[in-house]
Design a protein around this motif. Structure first.
Motif, PDB file in Angstrom:
ATOM      1  N   MET A 161      13.877  -0.847   1.157  1.00 10.11           N
ATOM      2  CA  MET A 161      13.099  -1.989   1.606  1.00 10.11           C
ATOM      3  C   MET A 161      11.609  -2.004   1.452  1.00 10.11           C
ATOM      4  SD  MET A 161      15.471  -2.960   4.962  1.00 10.11           S
ATOM      5  CE  MET A 161      14.788  -4.745   5.213  1.00 10.11           C
ATOM      6  N   LEU A 162      11.183  -0.668   1.612  1.00  9.47           N
ATOM      7  CA  LEU A 162       9.669  -0.842   1.617  1.00  9.47           C
ATOM      8  C   LEU A 162       8.968  -0.838   0.169  1.00  9.47           C
ATOM      9  CD1 LEU A 162       9.007   2.478   3.838  1.00  9.47           C
ATOM     10  CD2 LEU A 162       8.209   0.057   4.346  1.00  9.47           C
ATOM     11  N   VAL A 163       9.855  -0.506  -0.885  1.00  8.06           N
ATOM     12  CA  VAL A 163       9.380  -0.607  -2.335  1.00  8.06           C
ATOM     13  C   VAL A 163       9.608  -2.059  -2.611  1.00  8.06           C
ATOM     14  CG1 VAL A 163      10.110   0.100  -4.604  1.00  8.06           C
ATOM     15  CG2 VAL A 163       9.861   2.026  -2.914  1.00  8.06           C
ATOM     16  N   ALA A 164      10.736  -2.578  -2.193  1.00  9.73           N
ATOM     17  CA  ALA A 164      10.887  -4.184  -2.468  1.00  9.73           C
ATOM     18  C   ALA A 164      10.006  -4.954  -1.774  1.00  9.73           C
ATOM     19  CB  ALA A 164      12.310  -4.376  -2.098  1.00  9.73           C
ATOM     20  N   GLY A 165       9.316  -4.570  -1.057  1.00 12.06           N
ATOM     21  CA  GLY A 165       8.209  -5.216  -0.307  1.00 12.06           C
ATOM     22  C   GLY A 165       6.835  -4.848  -0.908  1.00 12.06           C
ATOM     23  N   GLY A 205       0.710  -1.148  -0.153  1.00 15.38           N
ATOM     24  CA  GLY A 205       0.123   0.021   0.011  1.00 15.38           C
ATOM     25  C   GLY A 205       1.004   1.448   0.004  1.00 15.38           C
ATOM     26  N   VAL A 206       0.269   2.091   0.425  1.00 14.20           N
ATOM     27  CA  VAL A 206       1.108   3.642   0.350  1.00 14.20           C
ATOM     28  C   VAL A 206       1.569   3.845   1.782  1.00 14.20           C
ATOM     29  CG1 VAL A 206       0.993   6.073  -0.025  1.00 14.20           C
ATOM     30  CG2 VAL A 206      -0.334   4.465  -1.424  1.00 14.20           C
ATOM     31  N   VAL A 207       2.870   3.852   2.031  1.00 12.28           N
ATOM     32  CA  VAL A 207       3.489   4.256   3.255  1.00 12.28           C
ATOM     33  C   VAL A 207       3.917   5.714   3.322  1.00 12.28           C
ATOM     34  CG1 VAL A 207       5.337   3.759   4.805  1.00 12.28           C
ATOM     35  CG2 VAL A 207       3.956   1.988   3.793  1.00 12.28           C
ATOM     36  N   ALA A 208       3.661   6.390   4.234  1.00 11.71           N
ATOM     37  CA  ALA A 208       4.250   7.853   4.097  1.00 11.71           C
ATOM     38  C   ALA A 208       5.593   7.829   5.084  1.00 11.71           C
ATOM     39  CB  ALA A 208       3.311   8.877   5.292  1.00 11.71           C
ATOM     40  N   VAL A 209       6.485   8.527   4.489  1.00 11.21           N
ATOM     41  CA  VAL A 209       7.569   8.649   5.094  1.00 11.21           C
ATOM     42  C   VAL A 209       7.930  10.096   5.573  1.00 11.21           C
ATOM     43  CG1 VAL A 209      10.178   8.453   5.116  1.00 11.21           C
ATOM     44  CG2 VAL A 209       8.699   6.808   3.751  1.00 11.21           C
ATOM     45  N   ALA A 210       8.317  10.482   6.859  1.00 12.65           N
ATOM     46  CA  ALA A 210       8.503  11.613   7.247  1.00 12.65           C
ATOM     47  C   ALA A 210       9.989  11.713   8.227  1.00 12.65           C
ATOM     48  CB  ALA A 210       7.366  12.291   8.082  1.00 12.65           C
ATOM     49  N   GLY A 211      10.222  13.177   8.748  1.00 12.82           N
ATOM     50  CA  GLY A 211      11.478  12.845   9.359  1.00 12.82           C
ATOM     51  C   GLY A 211      12.108  14.205   9.611  1.00 12.82           C
ATOM     52  N   SER A 212      12.985  14.410  10.584  1.00 13.58           N
ATOM     53  CA  SER A 212      13.770  15.750  10.945  1.00 13.58           C
ATOM     54  C   SER A 212      14.448  16.158   9.740  1.00 13.58           C
ATOM     55  CB  SER A 212      14.599  15.384  11.958  1.00 13.58           C
ATOM     56  OG  SER A 212      15.429  16.658  12.213  1.00 13.58           O
TER      57      SER A 212
END
Length: 205
Positions: free
Chosen positions: A29-33, A5-12
């Protein structure tokens, strides 16, 4: 760690080089999964995702709090420039990602009449709202306000939230409400992640 599905990635915006490397590794790794990623437009964690995304533009979507760099151009300083951008904007990474064929949604936090702080907060909320599978967030300190906003928005939606504490103990991660952070364990890069676990009774409120 997440269903497809769609995973949001955020950070400093102030991640050290090791932190940026972890962001790129997790993104891969997320895209590979089987996941797609949605991310913002700032330096630091967002920029690391966009740099990775330039090689996989069909799997990453960028929500930018500034206007289009079309065609990309450089200011006299040699840096890329864009309307509504500021010193914390990853204009170069967004422009290069867009040139590589990546999807960019401009002015995602509101148009140029909106104050910068409002645009950034609204953009963060939009990034989380676009997620369907969860959020991965990289904190450079327990007081990272943008990271905390993203995490609390995701938790309020009932999305799984995984956090990486870069340069400080994971036990010091700020709470997202009623619940606690628990180490994910496992191996590889995920061994450093912490999962937010809401209190059981909070699930029925």
């Amino acid at each position: 760690m997440f269903p497809a599905g769609v995973v949001a990635v955020a950070g400093s915006r102030s991640l050290p080089p090791a932190g940026s490397g972890a962001v790129a590794q997790v993104s891969a790794m997320l895209v590979a999964g089987g996941c797609s990623l949605v991310v913002g437009c700032c330096v630091g964690a967002d920029a690391a995702v966009l740099s990775f995304g330039s090689g996989s533009p069909g799997r990453v979507c960028c929500l930018a709090a500034f206007g289009p760099v079309s065609p990309p151009f450089r200011a006299p300083s040699g840096r890329y420039s864009a309307p509504g951008a500021w010193s914390g904007s990853a204009v170069r990474e967004v422009a290069e990602f867009h040139l590589a064929g990546g999807s960019v949604s401009w002015w995602s936090g509101g148009d140029s009449s909106a104050p910068l702080s409002m645009r950034l907060a609204s953009r963060t909320r939009a990034v989380v709202a676009a997620a369907s599978s969860g959020l991965v967030v990289f904190f450079a300190s327990p007081s990272s306000r943008g990271s905390l906003l993203a995490a609390r928005c995701a938790a309020s939606r009932g999305l799984p939230v995984l956090a990486f504490a870069i340069g400080f103990p994971g036990s010091a991660l700020p709470p997202l409400g009623s619940g606690s952070w628990l180490p994910c364990g496992g191996s590889g890069v995920w061994s450093g992640a912490w999962r937010w676990t809401p209190k059981q009774e909070a699930l029925f409120l």
